[in-house]
Design a protein around this motif. Structure first.
Motif, PDB file in Angstrom:
ATOM      1  N   GLU A 167       0.831  -1.200   0.000  1.00 32.17           N
ATOM      2  CA  GLU A 167       0.000   0.000   0.000  1.00 32.17           C
ATOM      3  C   GLU A 167       0.868   1.255   0.000  1.00 32.17           C
ATOM      4  OE1 GLU A 167      -2.992   1.527   3.288  1.00 32.17           O
ATOM      5  OE2 GLU A 167      -3.878  -0.134   2.162  1.00 32.17           O
ATOM      6  N   LEU A 168       1.941   1.223   0.753  1.00 33.78           N
ATOM      7  CA  LEU A 168       2.839   2.378   0.803  1.00 33.78           C
ATOM      8  C   LEU A 168       3.578   2.567  -0.514  1.00 33.78           C
ATOM      9  CD1 LEU A 168       4.224   1.846   4.412  1.00 33.78           C
ATOM     10  CD2 LEU A 168       2.858   3.796   3.636  1.00 33.78           C
ATOM     11  N   ARG A 169       3.992   1.463  -1.143  1.00 28.93           N
ATOM     12  CA  ARG A 169       4.695   1.574  -2.432  1.00 28.93           C
ATOM     13  C   ARG A 169       3.810   2.173  -3.517  1.00 28.93           C
ATOM     14  NH1 ARG A 169       6.796  -3.595  -1.007  1.00 28.93           N
ATOM     15  NH2 ARG A 169       5.267  -4.601  -2.380  1.00 28.93           N
ATOM     16  N   ALA A 170       2.506   2.103  -3.334  1.00 31.88           N
ATOM     17  CA  ALA A 170       1.590   2.657  -4.324  1.00 31.88           C
ATOM     18  C   ALA A 170       1.466   4.177  -4.213  1.00 31.88           C
ATOM     19  CB  ALA A 170       0.206   2.014  -4.162  1.00 31.88           C
ATOM     20  N   LEU A 171       1.999   4.758  -3.150  1.00 40.12           N
ATOM     21  CA  LEU A 171       1.915   6.208  -2.981  1.00 40.12           C
ATOM     22  C   LEU A 171       2.996   6.888  -3.821  1.00 40.12           C
ATOM     23  CD1 LEU A 171       1.283   6.468   0.880  1.00 40.12           C
ATOM     24  CD2 LEU A 171      -0.384   6.546  -0.983  1.00 40.12           C
ATOM     25  N   PRO A 172       2.772   8.151  -4.196  1.00 36.31           N
ATOM     26  CA  PRO A 172       3.703   8.837  -5.100  1.00 36.31           C
ATOM     27  C   PRO A 172       5.091   8.982  -4.516  1.00 36.31           C
ATOM     28  CG  PRO A 172       2.133  10.395  -4.124  1.00 36.31           C
ATOM     29  CD  PRO A 172       1.640   9.019  -3.797  1.00 36.31           C
TER      30      PRO A 172
END
Length: 293
Positions: A213-218
């Motif tokens: 989920e964190l890797r999906a953030l910009p």
């Protein structure tokens, strides 16, 4: 100024002095004034984004905490997370008995637990600011943003600039960073306002789900995601899947071959459960003070 106080008791071995020494060497906090007896800092509390100043000192069996505004259970939980006192550490020492390499590190810094960022939000912003930059320069840039856009809190007679909350950073003008980084920070601010960067949310997920989920953030890659989960949210049992610097430290410590695949490091870390984050922290911390990490 009126202060409010409470104590936090450690479950398992804990040495507040070791935490202080780490903070003095950790590039993200090494600029904090220190008298060797107290940890003083100011931040925007995660549960309401209002600024608060904190003084932590040693107390029998744990720490004594004084705050510049009323400290309810949520503030207590946040300070406990910052010092990893929200986790029962009784079983961590036993891991060193089975793993002599880890045991040697524990022997050199007995009672040292991970010291976390003041919030996952600050960890995420640091992860963006420090990309392709030295720790020293990143620390100065973060401090400059705090001085320009954040509140100032007086802690024990000294003024501390507070890194601004997400809504402030979202509306701020130029931050003095490359345009791409500023855009990433605004995307992270939106995620924080949506509740995706809270300790409660991240630690409620399976670590692999949280990392994804964190890797999906910009602007956040695998290293940044691990930093936010482990050193922001304080998750005690997460192991990043691909972190070259940590892998290099482990390779040297355990005599692994240069071409060891990531799976070899993950297999090594299985023996550290349920304290994989804590063990990884000790290996990283062993390099602070001798190189810029």
């Amino acid at each position: 100024m009126t202060t409010h106080g409470f104590t936090i008791t450690a479950e398992g071995p804990f040495d507040f002095g070791a935490s202080l020494r780490f903070v003095e060497d950790w590039p993200a906090t090494s600029a904090l004034p220190s008298d060797g007896r107290a940890l003083r800092f100011a931040y925007c509390a995660e549960h309401d984004w209002l600024p608060i100043g904190v003084t932590v000192t040693a107390a029998p069996g744990g720490v004594a905490v004084a705050t510049t505004r009323a400290a309810g259970p949520k503030i207590r939980d946040e300070v406990a997370r910052i010092l990893s006192l929200d986790v029962d550490g009784a079983g961590f020492a036993k891991l060193g008995e089975a793993d002599p390499v880890l045991g040697d590190l524990q022997g050199r810094s007995p009672g040292l637990r991970p010291v976390c960022f003041w919030s996952p939000w600050e960890a995420a912003c640091w992860a963006v600011i420090v990309q392709r930059s030295s720790m020293l320069i990143a620390s100065r840039l973060k401090q400059r943003i705090a001085e320009r856009y954040g509140a100032t809190v007086t802690v024990d007679g000294r003024a501390y600039p507070v890194f601004p909350p997400p809504v402030t950073l979202l509306e701020a003008g130029g931050l003095g960073l490359p345009a791409q980084k500023e855009e990433w920070l605004r995307g992270i601010a939106r995620a924080a306002l949506d509740g995706l960067l809270t300790t409660e949310h991240l630690r409620a997920l399976d670590p692999q789900e949280a990392l994804a989920e964190l890797r999906a953030l910009p602007g956040l890659g695998p290293f940044s995601a691990g930093l936010i989960l482990i050193r922001g949210a304080g998750a005690p049992d997460a192991f990043p899947g691909d972190e070259p610097r940590l892998f290099a430290i482990l390779r040297e410590a355990y005599g692994l071959p240069e071409d060891a695949p990531p799976a070899a490091y993950r297999k090594l870390a299985v023996a550290w459960r349920p304290y994989r984050s804590w063990a990884s922290f000790l290996f990283r911390a062993s390099t602070y003070g001798r190189t810029d990490h």
